[in-house]
Design a protein around this motif. Structure first.
Motif, mmCIF file in Angstrom:
data_model
loop_
_atom_site.group_PDB
_atom_site.id
_atom_site.type_symbol
_atom_site.label_atom_id
_atom_site.label_comp_id
_atom_site.label_asym_id
_atom_site.label_seq_id
_atom_site.Cartn_x
_atom_site.Cartn_y
_atom_site.Cartn_z
ATOM 1 N N LYS A 28 33.796 37.451 44.273
ATOM 2 C CA LYS A 28 33.579 36.179 44.965
ATOM 3 C C LYS A 28 34.879 35.638 45.559
ATOM 4 N N GLN A 29 35.988 35.892 44.904
ATOM 5 C CA GLN A 29 37.301 35.474 45.373
ATOM 6 C C GLN A 29 38.319 36.530 44.951
ATOM 7 N N VAL A 30 39.452 36.554 45.638
ATOM 8 C CA VAL A 30 40.417 37.620 45.372
ATOM 9 C C VAL A 30 40.912 37.598 43.930
ATOM 10 N N GLU A 31 40.953 36.413 43.311
ATOM 11 C CA GLU A 31 41.428 36.314 41.923
ATOM 12 C C GLU A 31 40.528 37.073 40.953
ATOM 13 N N ASP A 32 39.260 37.298 41.347
ATOM 14 C CA ASP A 32 38.321 37.991 40.459
ATOM 15 C C ASP A 32 38.733 39.428 40.184
ATOM 16 N N ILE A 33 39.619 39.986 41.019
ATOM 17 C CA ILE A 33 40.042 41.367 40.795
ATOM 18 C C ILE A 33 40.823 41.505 39.489
ATOM 19 N N LYS A 34 41.329 40.371 38.982
ATOM 20 C CA LYS A 34 42.053 40.404 37.702
ATOM 21 C C LYS A 34 41.114 40.668 36.527
ATOM 22 N N ASN A 35 39.791 40.586 36.774
ATOM 23 C CA ASN A 35 38.827 40.916 35.726
ATOM 24 C C ASN A 35 38.763 42.415 35.477
ATOM 25 N N VAL A 36 39.298 43.191 36.411
ATOM 26 C CA VAL A 36 39.322 44.648 36.250
ATOM 27 C C VAL A 36 40.425 45.014 35.261
ATOM 28 N N SER A 37 40.086 45.823 34.296
ATOM 29 C CA SER A 37 41.062 46.238 33.283
ATOM 30 C C SER A 37 42.250 46.940 33.923
ATOM 31 N N GLY A 38 43.458 46.475 33.614
ATOM 32 C CA GLY A 38 44.672 47.078 34.159
ATOM 33 C C GLY A 38 45.310 46.273 35.265
ATOM 34 N N ILE A 39 44.626 45.220 35.733
ATOM 35 C CA ILE A 39 45.199 44.372 36.777
ATOM 36 C C ILE A 39 45.516 43.009 36.178
ATOM 37 N N GLY A 40 46.789 42.799 35.900
ATOM 38 C CA GLY A 40 47.246 41.531 35.353
ATOM 39 C C GLY A 40 47.880 40.669 36.428
ATOM 40 N N ASP A 41 48.542 39.626 35.985
ATOM 41 C CA ASP A 41 49.157 38.684 36.922
ATOM 42 C C ASP A 41 50.206 39.358 37.800
ATOM 43 N N LYS A 42 50.952 40.297 37.237
ATOM 44 C CA LYS A 42 52.037 40.928 37.977
ATOM 45 C C LYS A 42 51.498 41.791 39.123
ATOM 46 N N LYS A 43 50.486 42.621 38.810
ATOM 47 C CA LYS A 43 49.909 43.459 39.857
ATOM 48 C C LYS A 43 49.196 42.607 40.894
ATOM 49 N N PHE A 44 48.514 41.560 40.421
ATOM 50 C CA PHE A 44 47.801 40.689 41.356
ATOM 51 C C PHE A 44 48.774 40.030 42.325
ATOM 52 N N ALA A 45 49.934 39.607 41.809
ATOM 53 C CA ALA A 45 50.931 38.960 42.673
ATOM 54 C C ALA A 45 51.400 39.898 43.779
ATOM 55 N N ALA A 46 51.390 41.213 43.504
ATOM 56 C CA ALA A 46 51.868 42.180 44.488
ATOM 57 C C ALA A 46 50.845 42.472 45.581
ATOM 58 N N ILE A 47 49.553 42.153 45.311
ATOM 59 C CA ILE A 47 48.511 42.527 46.287
ATOM 60 C C ILE A 47 47.735 41.346 46.840
ATOM 61 N N LYS A 48 47.918 40.160 46.274
ATOM 62 C CA LYS A 48 47.043 39.047 46.651
ATOM 63 C C LYS A 48 47.131 38.676 48.130
ATOM 64 N N GLU A 49 48.294 38.925 48.752
ATOM 65 C CA GLU A 49 48.462 38.568 50.159
ATOM 66 C C GLU A 49 47.844 39.586 51.111
ATOM 67 N N ILE A 50 47.442 40.736 50.610
ATOM 68 C CA ILE A 50 46.942 41.784 51.509
ATOM 69 C C ILE A 50 45.505 42.167 51.197
ATOM 70 N N ILE A 51 44.802 41.368 50.388
ATOM 71 C CA ILE A 51 43.406 41.662 50.079
ATOM 72 C C ILE A 51 42.531 40.473 50.458
ATOM 73 N N CYS A 52 41.260 40.739 50.676
ATOM 74 C CA CYS A 52 40.295 39.681 50.953
ATOM 75 C C CYS A 52 38.943 40.113 50.397
ATOM 76 N N VAL A 53 37.980 39.216 50.398
ATOM 77 C CA VAL A 53 36.640 39.526 49.856
ATOM 78 C C VAL A 53 35.572 39.501 50.941
ATOM 79 N N ARG A 54 35.954 39.220 52.207
ATOM 80 C CA ARG A 54 34.973 39.230 53.296
ATOM 81 C C ARG A 54 35.644 39.488 54.630
#
Length: 216
Positions: free
Chosen positions: A190-216
């Motif tokens: 529903k939102q890019v932050e939801d990808i952190k629900n995937v096992s192995g993606i924490g705050d650090k990895k999310f910070a590295a990809i949040k600017e280049i991903i979208c959900v629609r």
């Protein structure tokens, strides 16, 4: 006279026994002190070894690894101190004469596990600019892939395992597969932050990809 002789002999024996006893007490005390000193030395050496191990561990924890590829002479994985900047990794990989780094944010801090694609001059223009922290966007506006959005971001609800692996820094094949599996089991993000629900993606990895991903 015999009584006096006996008294002298008895007194002498008592004195000798006392001397032997005192010598034994001093020896036992000396031995105990030596043992305590030995324990102190051993404890100090042990503490030094533990301190050295902790320092070495802290030193290892302060090192990050990034992958540099593209228009460089020495592509590969590089180890840098935490807090290092992008330009340092590019310098280590030695950019080619035809490398175009004007769209790379050379002064930004590196993120552990990310990949850096150094483009060849002419590969990018203002409309195809590589977003921050990106190494390889899956497709572009002119030749869009299923996972690419109109803004050049990677749609995590449409991207394939290969697109996620190649387009997101720090996301390998296994983690990319987990993202697709999670999406299949739970529906679209529903939102890019939801990808952190995937096992192995924490705050650090999310910070590295949040600017280049979208959900629609």
């Amino acid at each position: 006279m015999e009584n006096w002789d006996r008294r002298y002999i008895t007194a002498g024996l008592i004195f000798l026994l006392l001397a032997v006893f005192a010598t034994g007490v001093k020896y036992a005390d000396f031995k105990n002190k030596n043992q305590q000193k030995t324990k102190v030395v051993i404890n100090e050496e042990s503490n030094k070894e533990e301190g050295s191990s902790e320092k070495e561990q802290a030193k290892d924890e302060a090192i990050i690894q990034v992958y540099v590829c593209g228009a460089v002479k020495r592509p590969g994985v590089y180890r840098l101190p935490e807090g290092a900047r992008l330009y340092e990794a590019v310098e280590m990989a030695e950019a080619n004469a035809d490398a175009d780094v004007k769209f790379l944010e050379m002064a930004r801090k590196l993120v552990d596990g990310e990949s850096i694609l150094v483009p060849v001059a002419g590969e990018n223009n203002e409309n195809d600019r590589v977003p921050p922290n990106s190494s390889a966007i899956a497709g572009n506006v002119r030749n869009p892939s299923p996972g690419a959005s109109a803004q050049g971001k990677l749609n995590i609800n449409r991207a394939s395992v290969q697109e996620l692996d190649e387009g997101l820094p720090g996301i390998g094949p296994s983690l990319a597969q987990r993202i697709v599996d999670y999406r299949s089991s739970n529906g679209d993000f529903k939102q890019v932050e939801d990808i952190k629900n995937v096992s192995g993606i924490g705050d650090k990895k999310f910070a590295a990809i949040k600017e280049i991903i979208c959900v629609r």
